[in-house]
Design a protein around this motif. Structure first.
Motif, PDB file in Angstrom:
ATOM      1  N   SER A  48       0.833  -1.198   0.000  1.00 46.69           N
ATOM      2  CA  SER A  48       0.000   0.000   0.000  1.00 46.69           C
ATOM      3  C   SER A  48       0.871   1.253   0.000  1.00 46.69           C
ATOM      4  O   SER A  48       0.596   2.220  -0.722  1.00 46.69           O
ATOM      5  N   LEU A  51       2.506   1.597  -3.577  1.00 48.46           N
ATOM      6  CA  LEU A  51       1.537   2.041  -4.577  1.00 48.46           C
ATOM      7  C   LEU A  51       1.184   3.511  -4.365  1.00 48.46           C
ATOM      8  O   LEU A  51       1.121   4.294  -5.328  1.00 48.46           O
ATOM      9  N   SER A  52       0.971   3.892  -3.115  1.00 49.79           N
ATOM     10  CA  SER A  52       0.657   5.287  -2.809  1.00 49.79           C
ATOM     11  C   SER A  52       1.817   6.208  -3.205  1.00 49.79           C
ATOM     12  O   SER A  52       1.595   7.316  -3.701  1.00 49.79           O
ATOM     13  N   THR A 149      -3.892   7.203   3.320  1.00 48.85           N
ATOM     14  CA  THR A 149      -4.274   6.832   1.953  1.00 48.85           C
ATOM     15  C   THR A 149      -5.709   7.246   1.644  1.00 48.85           C
ATOM     16  O   THR A 149      -6.016   7.675   0.529  1.00 48.85           O
ATOM     17  N   SER A 221       1.120  -0.512 -11.005  1.00 53.17           N
ATOM     18  CA  SER A 221       0.858   0.906 -10.742  1.00 53.17           C
ATOM     19  C   SER A 221       0.664   1.699 -12.023  1.00 53.17           C
ATOM     20  O   SER A 221      -0.293   2.486 -12.152  1.00 53.17           O
ATOM     21  N   SER A 238      -4.987   1.314  -2.970  1.00 55.50           N
ATOM     22  CA  SER A 238      -4.001   1.381  -1.896  1.00 55.50           C
ATOM     23  C   SER A 238      -4.697   1.427  -0.534  1.00 55.50           C
ATOM     24  O   SER A 238      -4.254   0.791   0.427  1.00 55.50           O
TER      25      SER A 238
END
Length: 513
Positions: A48, A51-52, A149, A221, A238
Motif C-alpha cells: 500500500s 503504490l501510494s 491513503t 501501478s 491502496s
C-alpha cells in the motif's frame, strides 16, 4: 586433559527448553500459518505504501504542471510521458521547474512522515510489545496508513490543494508508518523461530515475500493509472489493501509472545531508556557489544543507499533523456524488485553453503555500490537496465544486519533490539529522503546523476565497516581461543593450569575463564 562439559551442556539444555516453551505456545493455529499471516499483513502494508508513493509522486508532478503551466500541451498518462528532450526549448525548462517543485514537496512530506511524535511512538512500540504482546502494537501503524491513503484519495477526487497531503503524511507518521509494522513482524519471527540459520531463512523468505508483493504492485501501478486514466482508483486500491491488512490483524493474527517471555510493566520513561539498551555496554552477555554498534551503522548506510532510491528514480525516468511513461516506470520498478528478491534467495542459499551472514551483507553492499554508480552514469535505457541487473541482492544489507543482531540477542530482549534498530531506521529514512530530494533539486539542471553517486558513497562506507566487522570477529574468536585455559594432570595428580600447579580441585566445573 580435564575439561568439564557439565556447564555448557546444562546451558544448552536450558536454551533448548526455553526455545521449546516459546515455540510451543498455543497459537490456535500451526506456527507456519501464524508466520504466514504476519508476513502477509506486512506485505499488504508495504505494498500500500509503495503504490501510494508511485501514485502521489506522479499525481503531484502532473498537478504542478497544470497549476504552473495550464496552457502547456504536455500531459503525463499511463502510456505517454510529458517530456521534452530538447534542452533549449521552453517545454524543457518548464519540466525542470516542475521537477524541482515535486522534489520539494517530497521533502516536506518526508519531514511530516518522520516527525518527533512518530519517532517516540516507534521507540516505545516494540519494547512495549515485550510487555503486552505483539498483536496490539500491529494495529496502530495500519490505522495511520489507512487514514493517510484515504485522505489522499479524497484529495485526488476533489482536486484539493497539494499542500494538504503534507498533513496526511504527518498523521501516518504519528503512528509509526511501515517501519513499526516491520519491527513488529521481526519480533513475531523472533518469537516463533530458533536463532541462527532457521531464523535467517525465515527472514529471507519474509524479505522475498515483501519483494514479490512490491514487484506486483510496482508493475500494476502504471497500468492502473493508464486503465483508469487517472490517479483516483489506484489510490483507492491502496486504501483497500491497508484496510484488509488491518482487519486480518484484528480478527485473525494470533498473539505470539509466550507469557514466560513477557517483561514486567515499566513506566514510560523506563521504557524509553530501555530502547537504548542495545547501545549500552552489557546488552550482549558474550561481550559482542562492539558488533551491535558496527551492525547498526552498516544498517544506517544501507538504509541511506536504498530507501530514497525509488522516489528519485521516478523523477529521473520521467524526464530527459529517458522520458518514460508511467507504465514503463512501473515495469522497471517491478523488474528491479523481482530481480532483487531472486537475488536475495539465491545469495542466502549459496552463501549459507559455505560462509556466514556477514559475507551476505558485504556482497549486498557491493552490488548496491556498483548498481548506483551505473545508474548515476546512465545516459540511455540500456544503462538503466544494466544498473537494474547489477543490483541483484542489494536490499539484503538491512535484513541480514537485523538477522545478525537478532542472533546475538537474548530471547527476552528481541523487542528491544528491533526497537533500537527502528530508531535509526526512521531517522535515516528521513535523512535519506531529505538528502536525496534536496541534492536532486539542487543538481537537476546541472547533473542529475549526482544523487546516485552520493548514495553509492553511503554503500562504500558500509563495505568498509563490514570488512572491519568480519576481521574483528576473526580477531575476537582468536582471542577467545587463546584465553582458553588448558588443564591437565601432572605426575603428582595435581592439576596444572597453563604450567602452574593448583593445590585444590575447585577448577572442576570451569573450563572457560
Amino acid at each position: 586433559m580435564y575439561e568439564s562439559e557439565e556447564k555448557p551442556l546444562l546451558q544448552a539444555k536450558e536454551t533448548q527448553r526455553d526455545a521449546a516453551i516459546n515455540l510451543g505456545i498455543n497459537l490456535g493455529m500451526p506456527r507456519w500459518l501464524a508466520l504466514s499471516f504476519a508476513i502477509f499483513v506486512t506485505s499488504l502494508h508495504t505494498s500500500s505504501f509503495i503504490l501510494s508513493m508511485y501514485v502521489m509522486n506522479q499525481y503531484s508532478y502532473q498537478t504542478y504542471m497544470k497549476e504552473k503551466y495550464p496552457t502547456s500541451s504536455h500531459k503525463s498518462t499511463g502510456s505517454q510521458s510529458a517530456c521534452e528532450l530538447n534542452i533549449s526549448t521552453l517545454a524543457y525548462k518548464e519540466q525542470v521547474v516542475v521537477q524541482k517543485l515535486t522534489s520539494e514537496l517530497n521533502i516536506y512530506c518526508s519531514l511530516a512522515t518522520y516527525n518527533v511524535i512518530g519517532v517516540i511512538f516507534t521507540l516505545n512500540l516494540a519494547t512495549y510489545s515485550d510487555i503486552y504482546g505483539r498483536k496490539l502494537f500491529f494495529i496502530a501503524p495500519f490505522i495511520g496508513t489507512l487514514l493517510k491513503t484515504l485522505l489522499c484519495t479524497i484529495t485526488i477526487y476533489f482536486n484539493l490543494k497539494l499542500e494538504w497531503i503534507i498533513l496526511f503524511f504527518c498523521i501516518e507518521g504519528c503512528t509509526g508508518t511501515w517501519v513499526s509494522t516491520l519491527s513488529m513482524a521481526y519480533s513475531v519471527m523472533a518469537d516463533l523461530t530458533e536463532p541462527g540459520k532457521p531464523r535467517t531463512f525465515v527472514i529471507g523468505c519474509f524479505e522475498t515475500s515483501l519483494g514479490i508483493a512490491a514487484f506486483i504492485v510496482s508493475m500494476l501501478s502504471g497500468y492502473l493509472i493508464k486503465w483508469t486514466d487517472g490517479f483516483f482508483y489506484p489510490s483507492l486500491i491502496s486504501t483497500v489493501m491497508v484496510l484488509l491488512g488491518l482487519l486480518i490483524v484484528i480478527f485473525i493474527l494470533p498473539e505470539t509472545l509466550h507469557d514466560s517471555k513477557k517483561r514486567s510493566d515499566v513506566s514510560f520513561i523506563q521504557n524509553m531508556v530501555r530502547v537504548t539498551d542495545v547501545y549500552k555496554k552489557g546488552f550482549s552477555p558474550d561481550g559482542k557489544q562492539w558488533m551491535f554498534i558496527i551492525l547498526i551503522v552498516i544498517f544506517m548506510m544501507s538504509n541511506l543507499a536504498n530507501i530514497a532510491r525509488p522516489q528519485i528514480e521516478t523523477l529521473y525516468q520521467l524526464n530527459s533523456p529517458f522520458c518514460w511513461s508511467a507504465v514503463r516506470i512501473g515495469w522497471y520498478g517491478s523488474m528491479r524488485l523481482g530481480l532483487l528478491n531472486i537475488g536475495n534467495l539465491a545469495m542466502i542459499y549459496l552463501f549459507h553453503l559455505c560462509t556466514t551472514d556477514e559475507y551476505i551483507v558485504l556482497a549486498s553492499l557491493l552490488t548496491t555500490v556498483v548498481s548506483l554508480t551505473i545508474e548515476g552514469l546512465a545516459t540511455s535505457d540500456f544503462m538503466l537496465y544494466l544498473a537494474l541487473g547489477t543490483g541483484v541482492g542489494s536490499s539484503l544489507g538491512m535484513a541480514m544486519s537485523r538477522a545478525i543482531m537478532s542472533r546475538i540477542t537474548p530471547d527476552t530482549k528481541q523487542g528491544s533490539v528491533f526497537a533500537g534498530v527502528a530508531v535509526p531506521e526512521i531517522v535515516f529514512s528521513l535523512v535519506s529522503s531529505l538528502g536525496a530530494n534536496a541534492i536532486y533539486d539542487a543538481t537537476v539542471s546541472i547533473y542529475r546523476g549526482l544523487t546516485f553517486f552520493i548514495m553509492a558513497g553511503y554503500g562504500f562506507i558500509g563495505i568498509i565497516l563490514c570488512l572491519i566487522l568480519i576481521c574483528g570477529q576473526k580477531g575476537y574468536k582468536m582471542s577467545k581461543d587463546t584465553t582458553r585455559i588448558t588443564i591437565h594432570v601432572a605426575e603428582n595428580d595435581k592439576p596444572v593450569v597453563n604450567g602452574y600447579q593448583i593445590q585444590d580441585q575447585s577448577y572442576e566445573n570451569s573450563h572457560h575463564f
